[in-house]
Write an enzyme that holds these catalytic residues in place. Structure first.
Site, PDB file in Angstrom:
ATOM      1  CE1 TYR A  67     111.896  98.428   1.563  1.00 46.42           C
ATOM      2  CE2 TYR A  67     114.065  98.799   2.519  1.00 46.42           C
ATOM      3  CZ  TYR A  67     112.692  98.969   2.554  1.00 46.42           C
ATOM      4  OH  TYR A  67     112.103  99.657   3.584  1.00 46.42           O
ATOM      5  CG  ASN A 103      99.582  97.291   1.702  1.00 45.36           C
ATOM      6  OD1 ASN A 103      99.918  97.605   2.846  1.00 45.36           O
ATOM      7  ND2 ASN A 103      98.568  96.497   1.451  1.00 45.36           N
ATOM      8  CB  VAL A 104     105.611  99.477  -0.739  1.00 40.48           C
ATOM      9  CG1 VAL A 104     105.535 100.681   0.180  1.00 40.48           C
ATOM     10  CG2 VAL A 104     106.166  98.263   0.029  1.00 40.48           C
ATOM     11  CG  HIS A 120     103.643 104.439   3.843  1.00 42.95           C
ATOM     12  ND1 HIS A 120     103.141 103.626   4.828  1.00 42.95           N
ATOM     13  CD2 HIS A 120     103.457 105.724   4.269  1.00 42.95           C
ATOM     14  CE1 HIS A 120     102.662 104.379   5.815  1.00 42.95           C
ATOM     15  NE2 HIS A 120     102.837 105.650   5.505  1.00 42.95           N
ATOM     16  CB  CYS A 128     119.798 109.515  -6.800  1.00 45.53           C
ATOM     17  SG  CYS A 128     121.343 110.044  -6.015  1.00 45.53           S
ATOM     18  N   GLY A 182      92.856  95.736   7.107  1.00 45.81           N
ATOM     19  CA  GLY A 182      94.172  95.188   7.420  1.00 45.81           C
ATOM     20  C   GLY A 182      95.251  96.165   7.810  1.00 45.81           C
TER      21      GLY A 182
HETATM   22  C1  BJW Z   1      94.825  91.308   8.583  1.00 48.23           C
HETATM   23  C2  BJW Z   1      95.110  90.055   8.107  1.00 48.23           C
HETATM   24  C3  BJW Z   1      94.258  89.570   7.122  1.00 48.23           C
HETATM   25  C4  BJW Z   1      96.607  90.487   9.567  1.00 48.23           C
HETATM   26  N1  BJW Z   1      93.250  90.314   6.677  1.00 48.23           N
HETATM   27  N2  BJW Z   1      93.812  92.028   8.150  1.00 48.23           N
HETATM   28  C5  BJW Z   1     101.915 111.350  15.153  1.00 48.23           C
HETATM   29  C6  BJW Z   1     101.923 110.617  16.336  1.00 48.23           C
HETATM   30  C7  BJW Z   1     102.960 109.718  16.606  1.00 48.23           C
HETATM   31  C8  BJW Z   1     104.033 109.551  15.741  1.00 48.23           C
HETATM   32  C9  BJW Z   1     104.032 110.277  14.578  1.00 48.23           C
HETATM   33  C10 BJW Z   1     102.989 111.165  14.299  1.00 48.23           C
HETATM   34  N3  BJW Z   1     103.243 111.716  13.081  1.00 48.23           N
HETATM   35  C11 BJW Z   1     104.396 111.208  12.612  1.00 48.23           C
HETATM   36  C12 BJW Z   1     104.912 110.334  13.484  1.00 48.23           C
HETATM   37  C13 BJW Z   1     106.197 109.575  13.341  1.00 48.23           C
HETATM   38  C14 BJW Z   1     106.089 108.323  12.500  1.00 48.23           C
HETATM   39  C15 BJW Z   1     105.100 107.379  13.163  1.00 48.23           C
HETATM   40  O1  BJW Z   1     103.972 107.252  12.753  1.00 48.23           O
HETATM   41  N4  BJW Z   1     105.544 106.663  14.183  1.00 48.23           N
HETATM   42  C16 BJW Z   1     104.698 105.722  14.934  1.00 48.23           C
HETATM   43  C17 BJW Z   1     105.049 104.297  14.557  1.00 48.23           C
HETATM   44  C18 BJW Z   1     104.896 105.969  16.381  1.00 48.23           C
HETATM   45  N5  BJW Z   1     105.711 108.642  11.121  1.00 48.23           N
HETATM   46  C19 BJW Z   1     106.614 108.983  10.204  1.00 48.23           C
HETATM   47  O2  BJW Z   1     107.804 109.064  10.461  1.00 48.23           O
HETATM   48  C20 BJW Z   1     106.109 109.311   8.819  1.00 48.23           C
HETATM   49  N6  BJW Z   1     106.692 110.527   8.361  1.00 48.23           N
HETATM   50  C21 BJW Z   1     106.451 111.687   8.937  1.00 48.23           C
HETATM   51  O3  BJW Z   1     105.628 111.870   9.806  1.00 48.23           O
HETATM   52  O4  BJW Z   1     107.204 112.709   8.416  1.00 48.23           O
HETATM   53  C22 BJW Z   1     107.097 114.032   8.948  1.00 48.23           C
HETATM   54  C23 BJW Z   1     107.726 114.920   7.905  1.00 48.23           C
HETATM   55  C24 BJW Z   1     106.959 115.859   7.272  1.00 48.23           C
HETATM   56  C25 BJW Z   1     107.522 116.676   6.306  1.00 48.23           C
HETATM   57  C26 BJW Z   1     108.866 116.527   5.998  1.00 48.23           C
HETATM   58  C27 BJW Z   1     109.638 115.575   6.620  1.00 48.23           C
HETATM   59  C28 BJW Z   1     109.051 114.744   7.581  1.00 48.23           C
HETATM   60  C29 BJW Z   1     106.531 108.265   7.791  1.00 48.23           C
HETATM   61  C30 BJW Z   1     105.954 106.921   8.063  1.00 48.23           C
HETATM   62  C31 BJW Z   1     106.527 105.908   7.055  1.00 48.23           C
HETATM   63  C32 BJW Z   1     106.074 104.485   7.348  1.00 48.23           C
HETATM   64  N7  BJW Z   1     106.822 103.577   6.522  1.00 48.23           N
HETATM   65  C33 BJW Z   1     106.578 102.145   6.627  1.00 48.23           C
HETATM   66  C34 BJW Z   1     107.694 101.406   5.834  1.00 48.23           C
HETATM   67  C35 BJW Z   1     107.453 101.527   4.331  1.00 48.23           C
HETATM   68  C36 BJW Z   1     108.563 100.920   3.559  1.00 48.23           C
HETATM   69  C37 BJW Z   1     108.611  99.432   3.639  1.00 48.23           C
HETATM   70  O5  BJW Z   1     107.614  98.752   3.350  1.00 48.23           O
HETATM   71  O6  BJW Z   1     109.672  98.915   3.962  1.00 48.23           O
HETATM   72  O7  BJW Z   1     105.272 101.805   6.123  1.00 48.23           O
HETATM   73  S1  BJW Z   1     106.487 101.601   8.326  1.00 48.23           S
HETATM   74  C38 BJW Z   1     105.290 100.328   8.029  1.00 48.23           C
HETATM   75  O8  BJW Z   1     104.100 100.599   8.826  1.00 48.23           O
HETATM   76  C39 BJW Z   1     104.872 100.479   6.552  1.00 48.23           C
HETATM   77  C40 BJW Z   1     103.362 100.353   6.638  1.00 48.23           C
HETATM   78  O9  BJW Z   1     102.762 100.954   5.506  1.00 48.23           O
HETATM   79  C41 BJW Z   1     103.059 101.032   7.962  1.00 48.23           C
HETATM   80  C42 BJW Z   1     101.730 100.675   8.537  1.00 48.23           C
HETATM   81  O10 BJW Z   1     101.674  99.327   8.886  1.00 48.23           O
HETATM   82  P1  BJW Z   1     100.342  98.500   8.591  1.00 48.23           P
HETATM   83  O11 BJW Z   1     100.099  98.461   7.137  1.00 48.23           O
HETATM   84  O12 BJW Z   1      99.247  99.005   9.437  1.00 48.23           O
HETATM   85  O13 BJW Z   1     100.794  97.010   9.007  1.00 48.23           O
HETATM   86  P2  BJW Z   1     100.882  96.322  10.456  1.00 48.23           P
HETATM   87  O14 BJW Z   1     101.778  95.168  10.333  1.00 48.23           O
HETATM   88  O15 BJW Z   1     101.193  97.301  11.503  1.00 48.23           O
HETATM   89  O16 BJW Z   1      99.385  95.821  10.753  1.00 48.23           O
HETATM   90  C43 BJW Z   1      98.800  94.770  10.017  1.00 48.23           C
HETATM   91  C44 BJW Z   1      97.315  94.672  10.365  1.00 48.23           C
HETATM   92  O17 BJW Z   1      96.715  93.714   9.513  1.00 48.23           O
HETATM   93  C45 BJW Z   1      97.026  94.223  11.808  1.00 48.23           C
HETATM   94  O18 BJW Z   1      95.997  95.054  12.358  1.00 48.23           O
HETATM   95  C46 BJW Z   1      96.508  92.799  11.638  1.00 48.23           C
HETATM   96  O19 BJW Z   1      95.550  92.426  12.629  1.00 48.23           O
HETATM   97  C47 BJW Z   1      95.884  92.865  10.279  1.00 48.23           C
HETATM   98  N8  BJW Z   1      95.810  91.600   9.557  1.00 48.23           N
HETATM   99  N9  BJW Z   1      96.253  89.580   8.774  1.00 48.23           N
HETATM  100  C48 BJW Z   1      93.066  91.548   7.240  1.00 48.23           C
HETATM  101  N10 BJW Z   1      94.491  88.334   6.596  1.00 48.23           N
END
Ligand code: BJW
Length: 233
Positions: A67, A103-104, A120, A128, A182
């Site tokens: 991080y 985004n973060v 997120h 903590c 995105g």
């Molecule tokens: C462009 C471009 C350009 C390229 N212009 N575009 C239902 C179904 C299935 C699973 C689950 C469900 N509900 C929950 C889950 C489990 C899980 C989950 O979703 N898993 C799946 C992956 C299968 N979710 C969780 O665990 C969540 N929590 C939860 O459900 O808790 C339940 C609970 C309730 C109450 C109490 C306790 C628990 C939490 C999810 C947290 C996600 N965290 C992250 C990390 C953040 C920290 C960090 O940054 O390090 O968040 S994971 C990561 O993915 C990050 C992002 O925000 C997130 C999404 O990714 P994003 O932004 O879409 O990026 P990419 O890389 O995937 O895509 C990029 C896109 O840009 C592409 O389409 C490209 O084509 C495009 N692109 N260049 C425009 N120039």
């Protein structure tokens, strides 16, 4: 692409409230890697095994260094033309614009957007892992209680901040048009907000060089920095 851009421009003329839902692709052209796909942050790793509280408990120093490295990249990065066009537009009088972001990195705020909901969390705060107390000094590693400090981002298996979630649902529900920029839309519950809006009959416009949604009304196949300035000019 110009046909779709003209169509969305027309749609924008007839609405006031717009929700902008963004993912990592929004910041890609600022030099911040996306998570998945070629050159993605997690290429070769399994994010669901790594971005978790369990991984942090097992290797806290490694996670902390990761991080710190990410913060360095974001500090060097500048908002691109798409961020700036969005910031300028959202602070004008023509529309009421709120940004719901996965985004973060804080780049929307740095480019002038004032109503931003960070689903997120943020790279720029920590708390903590044991007692939850916030700590503003990002160099510190431990809380006065003895617990380890961690970035205030949402890892897999963790709940999203409840107030942010409630506000994001409101923004999407009340909007007359949603711009989705995105995101691969694979991470829930965040991605479910887009489906919720589409299900309620709200037009959804996707901007992505590799479109990912199946619920969009219009898709503009292009990048954030290319498309947004033209769309909003
Ligand atoms: C462009 C471009 C350009 C390229 N212009 N575009 C239902 C179904 C299935 C699973 C689950 C469900 N509900 C929950 C889950 C489990 C899980 C989950 O979703 N898993 C799946 C992956 C299968 N979710 C969780 O665990 C969540 N929590 C939860 O459900 O808790 C339940 C609970 C309730 C109450 C109490 C306790 C628990 C939490 C999810 C947290 C996600 N965290 C992250 C990390 C953040 C920290 C960090 O940054 O390090 O968040 S994971 C990561 O993915 C990050 C992002 O925000 C997130 C999404 O990714 P994003 O932004 O879409 O990026 P990419 O890389 O995937 O895509 C990029 C896109 O840009 C592409 O389409 C490209 O084509 C495009 N692109 N260049 C425009 N120039």
């Amino acid at each position: 692409m110009s046909t779709e851009i003209n169509a969305v421009r027309e749609m924008l003329q007839s609405v006031e409230k717009v929700a902008v839902f963004t993912g990592a692709g929004m910041s890609a052209e600022s030099g911040i890697p996306t998570f998945r796909g070629d050159g993605g942050l997690w290429r070769g790793r399994k994010p669901e095994e790594w971005a978790t509280p369990e991984a942090f408990m097992q290797s806290p120093e490694e996670v902390r260094e990761f991080y710190q490295w990410r913060r360095g990249i974001v500090e060097e990065a500048q908002p691109h033309a798409g961020h700036l066009a969005l910031g300028n537009w959202s602070s004008g009088d023509s529309h009421h614009v709120e940004v719901v972001t996965q985004n973060v990195d804080g780049l929307h705020q740095r480019s002038g957007c004032s109503r931003v909901w960070e689903l997120h969390g943020s790279l720029w705060s920590q708390h903590c892992h044991d007692c939850g107390t916030p700590e503003s000094d990002l160099e510190k590693t431990h809380c006065p209680c003895g617990g380890r400090l961690r970035p205030s981002v949402v890892w897999f298996g963790e709940g999203l901040p409840s107030e942010v979630w409630a506000e994001s649902e409101r923004v999407m529900r009340e909007s007359e048009l949603v711009l989705v920029i995105g995101t691969s839309a694979v991470v829930y519950p965040a991605a479910g907000l887009v489906g919720m809006a589409a299900g309620a009959g709200i037009p959804v416009v996707e901007i992505n060089p590799q479109p990912a949604l199946d619920s969009q009304t219009v898709c503009i196949t292009g990048t954030a920095a290319q498309v947004i300035p033209i769309l909003l000019e």
